[in-house]
Each structure stands twice: as structure tokens, then as C-alpha cells.
Motif scaffolding. Structure first.
Motif, mmCIF file in Angstrom:
data_model
loop_
_atom_site.group_PDB
_atom_site.id
_atom_site.type_symbol
_atom_site.label_atom_id
_atom_site.label_comp_id
_atom_site.label_asym_id
_atom_site.label_seq_id
_atom_site.Cartn_x
_atom_site.Cartn_y
_atom_site.Cartn_z
ATOM 1 N N GLU A 329 0.920 -1.388 -0.096
ATOM 2 C CA GLU A 329 -0.343 -0.111 0.359
ATOM 3 C C GLU A 329 0.286 1.057 -0.162
ATOM 4 O O GLU A 329 0.620 1.891 -0.795
ATOM 5 C CB GLU A 329 -0.736 -0.465 1.463
ATOM 6 N N SER A 330 1.804 1.253 1.070
ATOM 7 C CA SER A 330 2.405 2.981 1.039
ATOM 8 C C SER A 330 3.429 2.733 -0.096
ATOM 9 O O SER A 330 3.125 3.699 -0.548
ATOM 10 C CB SER A 330 4.263 2.400 2.705
ATOM 11 N N GLU A 331 3.784 0.999 -1.178
ATOM 12 C CA GLU A 331 4.373 1.791 -1.859
ATOM 13 C C GLU A 331 3.903 2.002 -3.256
ATOM 14 O O GLU A 331 3.974 3.214 -3.421
ATOM 15 C CB GLU A 331 5.535 0.658 -2.516
ATOM 16 N N LEU A 332 2.667 1.950 -3.444
ATOM 17 C CA LEU A 332 1.787 2.585 -4.730
ATOM 18 C C LEU A 332 1.519 4.131 -4.023
ATOM 19 O O LEU A 332 1.010 4.622 -5.172
ATOM 20 C CB LEU A 332 0.764 1.148 -4.637
ATOM 21 N N ILE A 333 1.089 4.029 -2.824
ATOM 22 C CA ILE A 333 0.365 4.903 -2.553
ATOM 23 C C ILE A 333 2.059 6.240 -3.061
ATOM 24 O O ILE A 333 2.146 7.718 -3.952
ATOM 25 C CB ILE A 333 0.478 5.663 -1.134
ATOM 26 N N GLN A 334 3.059 6.311 -2.958
ATOM 27 C CA GLN A 334 4.375 7.225 -3.377
ATOM 28 C C GLN A 334 4.332 6.783 -4.421
ATOM 29 O O GLN A 334 4.534 8.023 -5.008
ATOM 30 C CB GLN A 334 5.167 6.304 -2.712
ATOM 31 N N VAL A 335 4.567 5.352 -6.017
ATOM 32 C CA VAL A 335 4.187 5.740 -7.310
ATOM 33 C C VAL A 335 3.321 6.918 -7.582
ATOM 34 O O VAL A 335 3.248 8.149 -8.569
ATOM 35 C CB VAL A 335 3.922 4.610 -7.918
ATOM 36 N N PHE A 336 1.929 6.840 -6.906
ATOM 37 C CA PHE A 336 0.434 7.967 -7.216
ATOM 38 C C PHE A 336 0.561 9.304 -6.840
ATOM 39 O O PHE A 336 0.601 10.117 -7.836
ATOM 40 C CB PHE A 336 -0.538 7.651 -6.156
ATOM 41 N N ILE A 337 1.869 9.296 -6.215
ATOM 42 C CA ILE A 337 2.087 11.115 -4.536
ATOM 43 C C ILE A 337 3.201 11.281 -6.207
ATOM 44 O O ILE A 337 3.128 12.181 -6.589
ATOM 45 C CB ILE A 337 2.734 11.438 -4.251
ATOM 46 N N ASN A 338 4.261 10.157 -7.004
ATOM 47 C CA ASN A 338 4.982 11.232 -7.302
ATOM 48 C C ASN A 338 4.753 11.616 -8.855
ATOM 49 O O ASN A 338 4.927 12.121 -9.814
ATOM 50 C CB ASN A 338 6.073 9.948 -7.946
ATOM 51 N N ILE A 339 3.890 10.583 -9.804
ATOM 52 C CA ILE A 339 3.216 10.782 -10.360
ATOM 53 C C ILE A 339 2.125 12.328 -11.071
ATOM 54 O O ILE A 339 2.581 13.000 -11.735
ATOM 55 C CB ILE A 339 2.436 9.574 -11.022
ATOM 56 N N LEU A 340 1.476 12.076 -9.724
ATOM 57 C CA LEU A 340 0.710 13.519 -9.059
ATOM 58 C C LEU A 340 1.502 14.893 -9.270
ATOM 59 O O LEU A 340 0.968 15.749 -9.477
ATOM 60 C CB LEU A 340 -0.725 13.397 -8.525
ATOM 61 N N ASN A 341 2.734 14.656 -8.735
ATOM 62 C CA ASN A 341 3.061 15.829 -7.933
ATOM 63 C C ASN A 341 3.752 16.253 -10.042
ATOM 64 O O ASN A 341 4.279 17.976 -9.604
ATOM 65 C CB ASN A 341 4.312 15.839 -6.944
ATOM 66 N N ASN A 342 4.294 15.480 -10.127
ATOM 67 C CA ASN A 342 5.057 15.700 -11.995
ATOM 68 C C ASN A 342 3.695 16.113 -12.521
ATOM 69 O O ASN A 342 4.213 17.820 -12.874
ATOM 70 C CB ASN A 342 5.179 14.020 -12.340
ATOM 71 N N SER A 343 2.085 16.223 -12.467
ATOM 72 C CA SER A 343 1.163 16.688 -13.481
ATOM 73 C C SER A 343 1.448 18.305 -12.578
ATOM 74 O O SER A 343 1.717 18.808 -13.306
ATOM 75 C CB SER A 343 0.401 15.479 -13.283
ATOM 76 N N ILE A 344 1.168 17.822 -11.285
ATOM 77 C CA ILE A 344 1.352 19.303 -10.549
ATOM 78 C C ILE A 344 2.233 20.731 -11.303
ATOM 79 O O ILE A 344 1.905 20.936 -11.703
ATOM 80 C CB ILE A 344 1.320 19.322 -8.962
ATOM 81 N N ASP A 345 3.388 19.779 -11.247
ATOM 82 C CA ASP A 345 5.134 20.803 -11.403
ATOM 83 C C ASP A 345 4.787 21.761 -13.320
ATOM 84 O O ASP A 345 5.068 21.842 -13.797
ATOM 85 C CB ASP A 345 5.847 20.039 -11.534
ATOM 86 N N ALA A 346 3.847 20.501 -13.816
ATOM 87 C CA ALA A 346 4.204 20.379 -15.207
ATOM 88 C C ALA A 346 2.514 21.872 -15.389
ATOM 89 O O ALA A 346 2.757 21.909 -16.394
ATOM 90 C CB ALA A 346 3.435 19.290 -16.270
ATOM 91 N N PHE A 347 1.582 22.069 -14.807
ATOM 92 C CA PHE A 347 0.958 23.035 -14.075
ATOM 93 C C PHE A 347 1.380 24.223 -14.192
ATOM 94 O O PHE A 347 0.546 25.110 -14.395
ATOM 95 C CB PHE A 347 -0.352 22.630 -13.705
ATOM 96 N N GLU A 348 2.560 24.599 -13.812
ATOM 97 C CA GLU A 348 3.231 26.129 -13.691
ATOM 98 C C GLU A 348 2.402 27.091 -14.384
ATOM 99 O O GLU A 348 2.493 27.587 -14.028
ATOM 100 C CB GLU A 348 4.449 25.939 -13.747
ATOM 101 N N ASP A 349 2.615 26.531 -15.989
ATOM 102 C CA ASP A 349 2.557 27.742 -16.875
ATOM 103 C C ASP A 349 1.038 27.806 -17.669
ATOM 104 O O ASP A 349 0.577 28.167 -18.755
ATOM 105 C CB ASP A 349 3.504 27.931 -18.034
ATOM 106 N N VAL A 350 0.047 26.710 -16.844
ATOM 107 C CA VAL A 350 -0.930 26.357 -17.885
ATOM 108 C C VAL A 350 -1.935 27.377 -17.299
ATOM 109 O O VAL A 350 -2.307 27.247 -16.359
ATOM 110 C CB VAL A 350 -1.162 24.901 -17.519
ATOM 111 N N LYS A 351 -2.802 28.085 -18.299
ATOM 112 C CA LYS A 351 -4.027 29.107 -17.657
ATOM 113 C C LYS A 351 -4.539 28.893 -17.646
ATOM 114 O O LYS A 351 -6.119 29.047 -17.219
ATOM 115 C CB LYS A 351 -3.805 30.456 -18.417
ATOM 116 N N SER A 352 -5.093 27.787 -18.590
ATOM 117 C CA SER A 352 -7.052 27.106 -18.371
ATOM 118 C C SER A 352 -6.905 26.343 -17.544
ATOM 119 O O SER A 352 -6.448 26.297 -16.172
ATOM 120 C CB SER A 352 -7.182 26.022 -20.060
#
Length: 452
Positions: A329-352
Motif C-alpha cells: 500500500e505505502s509503495e503504491l501510494i508513493q507511485v501515485f504521489i510521484n506521478i501526481l506531483n509531476n503533473s502538478i509541476d507541469a501545470f506551472e504555466d497552464v492558464k486554462s
């Protein structure tokens, strides 16, 4: 067998030659000579001729036989030399024993294993004659193989010599059986895999350290999340406690208002305690699997990064029917968090409008999880490198480059699944978007080995 056949041929040839010589020579002499004295003289001459011819014949036949024997012996010696060279130069540990457990031979690799410098110190001795901790096990093992007349192949064993050095071996043993079906000994072949096992353990340790490093790298963001999530309940607690104190001082408090305020304070304290448990469980190193519900698992994930999602005004679109499955469970949560954090960082310049879509499906054979955003996708020139260790486009201050690498390690090596990424164009609410899509495929029948 060939030599016996040749000897029999010589004997038969000599027998028939002698029989024919005596018969025809006697008849010829008796027919030609009538004088007794002359007959005796010719019989003597005939005897000497027989001895001479038979000796010459025996010499020629024996010479041919001995030449053949010598040739066979030379070929046998050459074959033995080749066999000895093969055994000696083989990159394996080789030894053989009699049916009594007495060593009959070995190669230098075996001598090196048991710390001997000469075969003379081994030949004629048994395992019981050496200072080997596992010798009783070896003796019992050999006896079982010879008794059952069955080989024992590719099993792991250890050998501890008198200097206490432990070697790990991959061993195979076969019984030696003669043409009559009788067991006459045993042949053993081993491979020293000590270094290989140690290297695997080092790699496993390094992987564990990387997993913890990834979690620690996220700790700053987690602490920011904790601060953000605690701000409101702490403010409520402070307001309620200050109000109760003020009401006491003004003598306007009543029991019902105090009880309501205390219940509210307790509710917020429980929320704070639950938040602590969520973060503590995430940073705890897990080594056992558990059966979990996907919706609950993803809800835990979202709680850990809730403040980042809210700060960036990111909408999470969940599209799945929850299901139960076994995982770390903990490791799969870590996978989800890493992927979601990358998406969050990618939204830095998105205005829509910002979206992250979560799709999940379980069938009879596998679990399919899709995490997709509309942050513009990943450039074609780097998409094949994002799972490499320490590869990052964020710079050293913003990224470690091990988040997605550890996602790949966890999914493929720990959970026996597969993780893929692509840049995808799609429509949502009649609008066209481009984003990164991560596909995770996990086996339904997930059984983890003890050493994972």
C-alpha cells in the motif's frame, strides 16, 4: 570386448590351421613315401615347418593385435587428457566420490573451495575427515542420491570451511551407475554464487535506500501540506477555546455552549491526529502486502497532496468503480504521489482549466490504472528517458530525478507490473487537450516472494 574378440579369432585361426596342416600333410607324406625311415625324417621336418609357420603366423597376428591395443591405449590416453583438461579448466567446481563417500578426484576449483593445495590431500578421504560445518548434511545428501538413484539438480547450499568463510553454491549431483545398474559413486558440479548473491543483496539495499530517499525528497512538500491542512482546524480550536475563556470571564457561559464547543474541539483534534497517522504511514517502510480498496487508497493519496492540488486549482476527475486488491500500500501510494506531483509541476504555466483524470479497471487477469493530465504532455526528445535515475528537467533545486525512476522500480520489480507513459491528445467537455498519460498494469494474482 574388441580385444577378447580378436584373441578368439587368433585362437580359432590357429586351431583350424593346425588341424588342416596335420591332416593334409600326413596324407600327402603317406601317399608319397612308403619307406619307414624316410617317413620318420619327413615327419620331423614337417613338425619343424609347422612350428616355424605357426610361430611366424602367431607373430604377425599378435603384432597386429598389440598394435591395435597400443593405438587404442594412445587414443584412450589422449581422450583422458582432453577430459582432464576440460574438467580442470571448466569454470565450475567438480568432484566425484565412490559409493562409500571416498573422494576419487576433483578439479582445482574444488581444492580452492575447501582450502587444499594438492589433490593428494583429498583423494582417499571423506567429508568427515575435513573441518566443514555442513559435512553431515553433505554425507546425508550423497547417501540419499545414491540410494534413490536419482539426480538432485540446481539447489542452493552453503559450505563453511575452517576459516569460517561461508560460500553459497548452486549444486547438482548425479549418481554414477555402471552397465549392470549398480551405483558406483556420485558426481558433483557446483557454481560459487556467493558474489552474485551479495551483489543482489547490495542492489536490494540500494533500491530500498532509493525508495526512502524518494520519500525524504518529498518530505518538504509533505510538511507544507501538513501546515496547510492544520491551519484551519488549529484556527477553529484556538477560536473556540478563546471564546470559552472569554465567556467564562464575562460570566455568560452555559453548559450547552461549552459542550458544543468541546465536541467541536475534539472533532478537530481527531482530524489532526488522523492527518499525523496518514503521513506517518506514508514514511513507514513497508515489507508486507495487504488487501486494500482502490478508492480508499487513492483517497489517502489525495489527502497527502491536497494542499498542492488546491493551491494550483487542479480538478481531480475520478472515473472508476472501486475494487479490492493485494499490494504494498505505502509503495503504491508513493507511485501515485510521484506521478501526481509531476503533473502538478507541469501545470506551472497552464492558464486554462486544469484536470487530472483517474481511471481504473480490474478484470480477471490484471488491474489497469490510468493517470492523465492536460498540462501539455512530455517532449518527444525526453519521453524515453523519464524513468532513468537522476534524470530531471526541473533543475537540482526543484527535482531529484529519482521520483519516476522509483515509480518504475516499484511497479516492475516489487509489484511485478508494468508502467508506460505517452503524450496524448483527447477531448473533454468539447475542448481539445494535450497531456501526459501514465498507464499502470498490475497482476490480479499478486504473490510476492519473501525476499521482495
Amino acid at each position: 570386448m574388441n580385444q577378447i574378440s580378436s584373441a578368439l579369432k587368433i585362437s580359432l585361426f590357429y586351431f583350424f590351421f593346425g588341424l588342416l596342416w596335420i591332416y593334409f600333410s600326413d596324407n600327402a607324406i603317406n601317399f608319397l613315401v612308403q619307406d619307414l625311415q624316410t617317413l620318420q625324417f619327413l615327419q620331423t621336418i614337417k613338425g619343424w615347418l609347422f612350428i616355424s609357420f605357426s610361430s611366424l603366423l602367431l607373430y604377425l597376428l599378435s603384432k597386429k593385435l598389440f598394435n591395435q591395443i597400443e593405438t587404442n591405449q594412445n587414443e584412450l590416453i589422449k581422450s583422458n587428457d582432453v577430459l582432464e583438461k576440460i574438467i580442470e579448466n571448466a569454470p565450475l567446481i567438480i568432484f566425484w566420490k565412490s559409493d562409500k563417500g571416498v573422494y576419487l578426484g576433483c578439479n582445482s576449483q574444488f581444492l580452492k573451495l575447501i582450502n587444499l593445495d594438492s589433490k593428494t590431500k583429498l583423494i582417499g578421504k571423506k567429508d568427515s575427515d575435513f573441518q566443514i560445518l555442513e559435512k553431515e548434511s553433505f554425507i546425508k545428501d550423497d547417501l540419499s542420491i545414491m540410494t534413490k538413484k536419482e539426480p538432485k539438480l540446481n539447489y542452493i547450499e552453503t559450505i563453511t570451511i575452517e576459516n569460517k568463510e561461508i560460500k553459497i553454491l548452486n549444486t547438482s549431483k548425479v549418481p554414477l551407475i555402471d552397465e549392470k545398474g549398480k551405483v558406483i559413486g556420485i558426481l558433483g558440479v557446483s557454481e560459487d554464487i556467493t558474489e552474485q548473491i551479495n551483489n543482489q543483496n547490495k542492489i536490494k539495499t540500494q533500491e530500498d535506500l532509493l525508495i526512502q530517499q524518494t520519500k525524504l525528497a518529498a518530505m518538504g512538500e509533505m510538511l507544507a501540506n501538513i501546515a496547510h491542512q492544520w491551519r484551519q482546524p488549529l484556527s477553529i480550536i484556538s477560536t473556540l477555546s478563546t471564546g470559552m475563556k472569554l465567556q467564562k470571564e464575562l460570566n455568560i457561559s452555559n453548559e450547552e455552549d461549552e459542550k458544543r464547543a468541546l465536541d467541536n474541539i475534539n472533532e478537530n483534534v481527531q482530524y489532526l491526529s488522523k492527518t499525523i497517522d496518514d503521513f506517518r504511514n506514508f514514511f513507514k517502510k513497508g515489507n508486507t502486502t495487504s488487501t486494500t480498496d482502490f478508492d480508499k487508497l487513492f483517497t489517502k493519496t489525495l489527502k497527502l497532496i491536497e494542499s498542492r492540488l488546491n493551491n494550483k486549482n487542479i480538478n481531480i476527475i475520478q472515473n472508476y468503480r472501486s475494487f479490492s486488491f493485494e499490494t504494498f500500500e505505502s509503495e503504491l501510494i508513493q507511485v501515485f504521489i510521484n506521478i501526481l506531483n509531476n503533473s502538478i509541476d507541469a501545470f506551472e504555466d497552464v492558464k486554462s482549466e486544469k484536470y487530472i483524470f483517474i481511471n481504473a479497471l480490474k478484470n480477471e487477469e490484471q488491474i489497469e490504472i490510468e493517470i492523465k493530465d492536460n498540462a501539455g504532455g512530455i517532449s518527444a526528445n525526453i519521453i524515453n528517458r523519464i524513468f532513468e535515475p537522476y534524470f530531471t528537467t526541473k533543475g537540482q533545486k526543484q527535482g531529484t530525478g529519482i521520483g519516476l525512476y522509483m515509480c518504475n522500480e516499484i511497479i516492475t520489480k516489487h509489484l511485478h507490473g508494468e508502467i508506460l507513459v505517452k503524450t496524448e491528445e483527447y477531448q473533454y467537455k468539447n475542448n481539445n487537450y494535450i497531456g501526459a498519460t501514465f498507464n499502470i498494469v498490475l497482476p490480479v494474482n499478486f504473490k510476492i516472494e519473501k525476499d521482495d
